[in-house]
Design an enzyme around this catalytic site. Structure first.
Site, mmCIF file in Angstrom:
data_model
loop_
_atom_site.group_PDB
_atom_site.id
_atom_site.type_symbol
_atom_site.label_atom_id
_atom_site.label_comp_id
_atom_site.label_asym_id
_atom_site.label_seq_id
_atom_site.Cartn_x
_atom_site.Cartn_y
_atom_site.Cartn_z
ATOM 1 N N GLU A 141 12.537 -5.741 13.487
ATOM 2 C CA GLU A 141 11.251 -5.380 14.080
ATOM 3 C C GLU A 141 10.414 -4.594 13.070
ATOM 4 O O GLU A 141 10.932 -4.168 12.037
ATOM 5 C CB GLU A 141 11.502 -4.525 15.335
ATOM 6 C CG GLU A 141 12.397 -5.190 16.376
ATOM 7 C CD GLU A 141 11.719 -6.322 17.161
ATOM 8 O OE1 GLU A 141 10.595 -6.725 16.804
ATOM 9 O OE2 GLU A 141 12.331 -6.805 18.121
ATOM 10 N N HIS B 133 8.252 -9.992 13.282
ATOM 11 C CA HIS B 133 9.694 -9.837 13.045
ATOM 12 C C HIS B 133 10.310 -11.124 12.508
ATOM 13 O O HIS B 133 9.829 -12.223 12.775
ATOM 14 C CB HIS B 133 10.437 -9.306 14.279
ATOM 15 C CG HIS B 133 10.599 -10.266 15.418
ATOM 16 N ND1 HIS B 133 10.719 -9.855 16.719
ATOM 17 C CD2 HIS B 133 10.667 -11.613 15.458
ATOM 18 C CE1 HIS B 133 10.867 -10.895 17.503
ATOM 19 N NE2 HIS B 133 10.837 -11.982 16.769
ATOM 20 N N ASP C 94 21.169 -13.910 14.122
ATOM 21 C CA ASP C 94 21.312 -12.807 15.077
ATOM 22 C C ASP C 94 22.002 -13.250 16.360
ATOM 23 O O ASP C 94 22.194 -14.446 16.604
ATOM 24 C CB ASP C 94 19.937 -12.180 15.381
ATOM 25 C CG ASP C 94 18.849 -13.230 15.632
ATOM 26 O OD1 ASP C 94 19.195 -14.400 15.891
ATOM 27 O OD2 ASP C 94 17.663 -12.876 15.569
ATOM 28 N N ASN D 267 5.050 -10.046 16.448
ATOM 29 C CA ASN D 267 4.841 -8.771 15.740
ATOM 30 C C ASN D 267 5.290 -8.871 14.274
ATOM 31 O O ASN D 267 5.377 -7.867 13.584
ATOM 32 C CB ASN D 267 5.582 -7.630 16.456
ATOM 33 C CG ASN D 267 7.088 -7.865 16.535
ATOM 34 O OD1 ASN D 267 7.607 -8.821 15.980
ATOM 35 N ND2 ASN D 267 7.773 -6.966 17.233
HETATM 36 P P1 PGA Z 1 9.998 -18.437 18.908
HETATM 37 O O1 PGA Z 1 10.617 -17.089 18.353
HETATM 38 O O2 PGA Z 1 10.404 -19.522 17.950
HETATM 39 O O3 PGA Z 1 10.637 -18.623 20.250
HETATM 40 O O4 PGA Z 1 8.515 -18.246 18.960
HETATM 41 C C1 PGA Z 1 10.463 -16.775 17.010
HETATM 42 C C2 PGA Z 1 10.985 -15.379 16.760
HETATM 43 O O5 PGA Z 1 10.804 -14.512 17.633
HETATM 44 O O6 PGA Z 1 11.565 -15.142 15.693
#
Ligand code: PGA
Length: 241
Positions: free
Chosen positions: A142, A137, A66, A135
């Protein structure tokens, strides 16, 4: 599913070794890559293994999950910048072999379909690195993103904007949109390596791996993947034991 539970350092080391083995077996491996704090330690191990001459990335191609919409590539918070800083500038991957969705493309819908097509034309992703959001994702998919989704334009949820604001000067500087591989794009990878760290992820990884498979928890779809390897540190694994 292969599940490894250990220290965060062991997850980083073993995960990096698995990627190096993949590349040594297939030097022109197509890697799917992720940003976020979780994979940073694993990338550091990849850099070390490269410096120790255990691997070369000269034929590897990468596709990131992304990218934000509307911030320049050179912005310290862009995912392009993150990947340069945390991996690409330290290894021998040719610049033309790395791809991220272009969040500044004049036609974002076209950029999404082009990105999807470029992944398919390259032969598809051999190994996809993933993290998981609080959450559930994966990428910027999402909750309630359809499992059939391919690369698409996403309106970020308030919880993701808040979580990502730690990288920006303030919450209102966080972009409101991003381009993200879809859930189907991710599921088409031949192998998936999911990294999960920290006590704050214990609930969501338990839900994702042990709960019902539902779009409400996007990562739960990974239960259906035939070749999922999960690296969970002890704090995040609290509910898995
Ligand atoms: P993080 O993010 O590794 O910074 O916890 C993971 C994500 O949101 O996919």
């Amino acid at each position: 599913m292969y599940l490894f539970i250990g220290t965060a350092e062991d997850c980083d080391k073993k995960g990096a070794l698995e990627i190096v083995n993949q590349i040594n077996n297939k030097p022109d491996t197509i890697l799917g890559l992720a940003t976020g704090s979780t994979p940073v330690g694993m990338y550091q191990n990849l850099i070390k293994l490269y410096r120790d001459k255990k691997v070369s990335f000269s034929q590897v191609k990468t596709y990131n999950l992304d990218e934000y919409v509307g911030i320049p590539r050179e912005h310290v918070c862009s995912y392009y910048y993150f990947m340069q800083e945390n991996l690409f500038s330290h290894i021998d991957i040719p610049a033309e072999n790395v791809s991220l969705p272009d969040g500044n493309a004049p036609d974002l819908e076209k950029e999404c379909s082009d990105y999807e097509e470029r992944i398919a034309n390259s032969g598809g992703i051999d190994l996809q690195v993933l993290g998981i959001g609080h959450n559930g994702h994966i990428g910027f998919n999402e909750p309630n993103t359809p499992f059939e989704s391919v690369t698409h334009l996403v309106d970020l949820t308030q919880s993701t904007i808040k979580a990502n604001s730690r990288f920006f000067e303030s919450e209102d500087q966080v972009p409101r949109q991003a381009l993200s591989m879809g859930i189907k794009t991710i599921m088409q990878a031949k192998k998936i390596l999911l990294f999960v760290k920290g006590a704050d992820k214990a609930d969501i990884i338990h839900k994702a791996l042990k709960g019902p498979v539902t779009p409400e928890v996007p990562a739960s779809v990974l239960q259906l993947h035939p070749n999922l390897h999960v690296y969970v540190d002890k704090a995040a694994a609290a509910k898995l034991k």
